[in-house]
Design a protein around this motif. Structure first.
Motif, mmCIF file in Angstrom:
data_model
loop_
_atom_site.group_PDB
_atom_site.id
_atom_site.type_symbol
_atom_site.label_atom_id
_atom_site.label_comp_id
_atom_site.label_asym_id
_atom_site.label_seq_id
_atom_site.Cartn_x
_atom_site.Cartn_y
_atom_site.Cartn_z
ATOM 1 N N ALA A 68 0.767 -1.352 0.244
ATOM 2 C CA ALA A 68 -0.159 -0.030 -0.143
ATOM 3 C C ALA A 68 0.972 1.308 0.159
ATOM 4 C CB ALA A 68 -0.942 0.023 1.618
ATOM 5 N N LEU A 69 1.977 1.309 0.610
ATOM 6 C CA LEU A 69 3.005 2.374 0.859
ATOM 7 C C LEU A 69 3.608 2.579 -0.509
ATOM 8 C CD1 LEU A 69 4.264 4.378 2.760
ATOM 9 C CD2 LEU A 69 5.859 3.014 3.259
ATOM 10 N N ILE A 70 3.991 1.316 -1.292
ATOM 11 C CA ILE A 70 4.503 1.362 -2.526
ATOM 12 C C ILE A 70 3.525 2.107 -3.451
ATOM 13 C CG2 ILE A 70 5.290 0.150 -4.565
ATOM 14 C CD1 ILE A 70 6.628 -1.562 -2.443
ATOM 15 N N PHE A 71 2.248 1.788 -3.633
ATOM 16 C CA PHE A 71 1.397 2.402 -4.508
ATOM 17 C C PHE A 71 1.063 3.845 -4.201
ATOM 18 C CE2 PHE A 71 -0.023 -2.037 -5.310
ATOM 19 C CZ PHE A 71 -0.339 -1.949 -6.685
ATOM 20 N N PHE A 72 1.085 4.187 -2.814
ATOM 21 C CA PHE A 72 0.714 5.573 -2.590
ATOM 22 C C PHE A 72 1.972 6.580 -2.981
ATOM 23 C CE2 PHE A 72 0.975 9.218 0.559
ATOM 24 C CZ PHE A 72 -0.317 9.431 0.442
ATOM 25 N N ILE A 73 3.000 5.972 -2.961
ATOM 26 C CA ILE A 73 4.290 6.866 -2.978
ATOM 27 C C ILE A 73 4.571 7.047 -4.638
ATOM 28 C CG2 ILE A 73 6.964 6.992 -3.199
ATOM 29 C CD1 ILE A 73 6.692 6.051 0.071
ATOM 30 N N CYS A 74 4.426 5.743 -5.154
ATOM 31 C CA CYS A 74 4.340 5.838 -6.510
ATOM 32 C C CYS A 74 3.227 6.485 -7.428
ATOM 33 C CB CYS A 74 4.615 4.375 -7.253
ATOM 34 S SG CYS A 74 6.032 3.516 -6.711
ATOM 35 N N GLY A 75 2.175 6.693 -6.729
ATOM 36 C CA GLY A 75 1.085 7.412 -7.486
ATOM 37 C C GLY A 75 1.572 8.763 -7.553
ATOM 38 N N PHE A 76 2.399 9.477 -6.861
ATOM 39 C CA PHE A 76 2.849 10.959 -6.866
ATOM 40 C C PHE A 76 3.470 11.025 -8.485
ATOM 41 C CE2 PHE A 76 2.157 10.919 -2.340
ATOM 42 C CZ PHE A 76 1.317 11.956 -2.338
ATOM 43 N N PHE A 77 4.304 9.955 -8.927
ATOM 44 C CA PHE A 77 4.975 10.028 -10.155
ATOM 45 C C PHE A 77 3.863 9.839 -11.127
ATOM 46 C CE2 PHE A 77 7.939 9.359 -6.689
ATOM 47 C CZ PHE A 77 8.886 10.373 -6.836
ATOM 48 N N ILE A 78 3.338 8.431 -11.068
ATOM 49 C CA ILE A 78 2.253 8.015 -12.087
ATOM 50 C C ILE A 78 1.232 7.841 -11.568
ATOM 51 C CG2 ILE A 78 1.746 6.165 -13.778
ATOM 52 C CD1 ILE A 78 4.735 5.490 -13.627
ATOM 53 N N SER A 79 0.080 8.989 -11.542
ATOM 54 C CA SER A 79 -1.326 9.016 -10.911
ATOM 55 C C SER A 79 -2.143 7.717 -11.107
ATOM 56 C CB SER A 79 -2.088 10.228 -11.323
ATOM 57 O OG SER A 79 -1.154 11.442 -11.052
ATOM 58 N N LEU A 80 -2.023 7.137 -12.276
ATOM 59 C CA LEU A 80 -2.677 5.883 -12.608
ATOM 60 C C LEU A 80 -2.561 4.807 -11.444
ATOM 61 C CD1 LEU A 80 -4.992 4.898 -14.468
ATOM 62 C CD2 LEU A 80 -3.048 3.861 -15.642
ATOM 63 N N LEU A 81 -1.427 4.743 -10.883
ATOM 64 C CA LEU A 81 -0.782 3.799 -9.893
ATOM 65 C C LEU A 81 -1.762 3.995 -8.546
ATOM 66 C CD1 LEU A 81 2.943 3.407 -10.313
ATOM 67 C CD2 LEU A 81 1.008 1.900 -11.183
ATOM 68 N N TRP A 82 -2.267 5.153 -8.209
ATOM 69 C CA TRP A 82 -3.224 5.331 -6.954
ATOM 70 C C TRP A 82 -4.005 4.397 -7.246
ATOM 71 C CZ3 TRP A 82 -2.291 11.212 -7.130
ATOM 72 C CH2 TRP A 82 -1.392 11.647 -6.395
ATOM 73 N N LEU A 83 -4.563 3.946 -8.227
ATOM 74 C CA LEU A 83 -5.818 2.982 -8.301
ATOM 75 C C LEU A 83 -5.485 1.601 -7.699
ATOM 76 C CD1 LEU A 83 -7.436 3.554 -11.967
ATOM 77 C CD2 LEU A 83 -8.222 4.004 -9.615
ATOM 78 N N GLY A 84 -4.365 1.287 -7.656
ATOM 79 C CA GLY A 84 -3.825 0.209 -6.648
ATOM 80 C C GLY A 84 -4.219 0.217 -5.364
ATOM 81 N N GLY A 85 -4.573 1.314 -4.808
ATOM 82 C CA GLY A 85 -5.210 1.515 -3.493
ATOM 83 C C GLY A 85 -6.589 0.795 -3.490
ATOM 84 N N PHE A 86 -7.107 0.479 -4.383
ATOM 85 C CA PHE A 86 -8.336 -0.352 -4.107
ATOM 86 C C PHE A 86 -8.110 -1.765 -3.537
ATOM 87 C CE2 PHE A 86 -10.702 2.483 -7.356
ATOM 88 C CZ PHE A 86 -11.830 2.705 -6.462
ATOM 89 N N TYR A 87 -6.853 -2.131 -4.052
ATOM 90 C CA TYR A 87 -6.677 -3.571 -3.495
ATOM 91 C C TYR A 87 -6.460 -3.367 -1.941
ATOM 92 C CZ TYR A 87 -3.905 -7.795 -3.370
ATOM 93 O OH TYR A 87 -3.414 -8.977 -3.136
ATOM 94 N N TYR A 88 -6.141 -2.393 -1.487
ATOM 95 C CA TYR A 88 -6.011 -2.556 0.090
ATOM 96 C C TYR A 88 -7.157 -1.835 0.961
ATOM 97 C CZ TYR A 88 -1.416 -3.825 -1.197
ATOM 98 O OH TYR A 88 -0.264 -4.391 -1.894
ATOM 99 N N ILE A 89 -8.275 -1.351 0.181
ATOM 100 C CA ILE A 89 -9.250 -0.796 1.174
ATOM 101 C C ILE A 89 -9.904 -1.588 2.023
ATOM 102 C CG2 ILE A 89 -11.599 0.036 0.913
ATOM 103 C CD1 ILE A 89 -10.601 1.716 -1.498
ATOM 104 N N ARG A 90 -9.984 -2.929 1.750
ATOM 105 C CA ARG A 90 -10.835 -3.916 2.808
ATOM 106 C C ARG A 90 -9.484 -4.610 3.525
ATOM 107 N NH1 ARG A 90 -15.728 -6.766 -0.149
ATOM 108 N NH2 ARG A 90 -15.686 -7.402 2.188
ATOM 109 N N SER A 91 -8.491 -4.232 3.589
ATOM 110 C CA SER A 91 -7.361 -4.987 4.251
ATOM 111 C C SER A 91 -7.785 -4.815 5.768
ATOM 112 C CB SER A 91 -5.988 -4.183 3.965
ATOM 113 O OG SER A 91 -5.060 -4.646 5.011
ATOM 114 N N HIS A 92 -6.891 -5.995 6.439
ATOM 115 C CA HIS A 92 -7.417 -6.301 7.872
ATOM 116 C C HIS A 92 -6.067 -5.294 8.701
ATOM 117 C CE1 HIS A 92 -9.947 -9.274 7.775
ATOM 118 N NE2 HIS A 92 -9.317 -9.825 6.909
ATOM 119 N N ASN A 93 -5.014 -4.739 7.931
ATOM 120 C CA ASN A 93 -4.029 -3.962 8.508
ATOM 121 C C ASN A 93 -4.719 -2.452 8.430
ATOM 122 O OD1 ASN A 93 -1.952 -2.334 8.670
ATOM 123 N ND2 ASN A 93 -0.805 -4.049 8.710
#
Length: 123
Positions: A68-93
């Protein structure tokens, strides 16, 4: 009967046997005897911890916040990568879930900004 009385020692006297005197025998009160409990060696007890995970619901949401941290940071360079956050929305962490939500929100904020800039540039 007179002969047998001579063989019996009088009270307080020691009998004499063939030239030597017997040592007096003293009776000591007996110590109470207690039944001893049997001693058993205890067998070691082994505890087993079984960790189960909820495989049938969110098997791909195992909670690691590193992704989740990698998607968050990389999204500042390639905004489309922020969509990877959907993968972690229902995480237990909790941290991974927060980063996933922040990534998705930033994606939509960036999308609105891009639409506004493109629309104003067309005029």
């Amino acid at each position: 009967m007179g002969l047998e009385q001579d063989k019996q020692p009088l009270m307080g006297q020691q009998p004499v046997y063939q030239g030597y005197q017997q040592q007096p025998q003293y009776a000591y009160p007996q110590q109470p005897v207690y039944a001893q409990q049997p001693v058993y060696a205890q067998q070691p007890v082994y505890a087993t911890t079984v960790t189960t995970s909820d495989h049938h619901h969110h098997h791909h949401h195992d909670g690691g916040y590193t992704g989740a941290l990698i998607f968050f940071i990389c999204g500042f360079f390639i905004s489309l990568l922020w969509l990877g956050g959907f993968y972690y929305i229902r995480s237990h962490n909790r941290t991974a879930r927060s980063l996933g939500i922040a990534s998705v929100v930033l994606f939509f904020v960036m999308l609105v900004i891009v639409i506004i800039v493109l629309a104003s540039g067309a005029n």
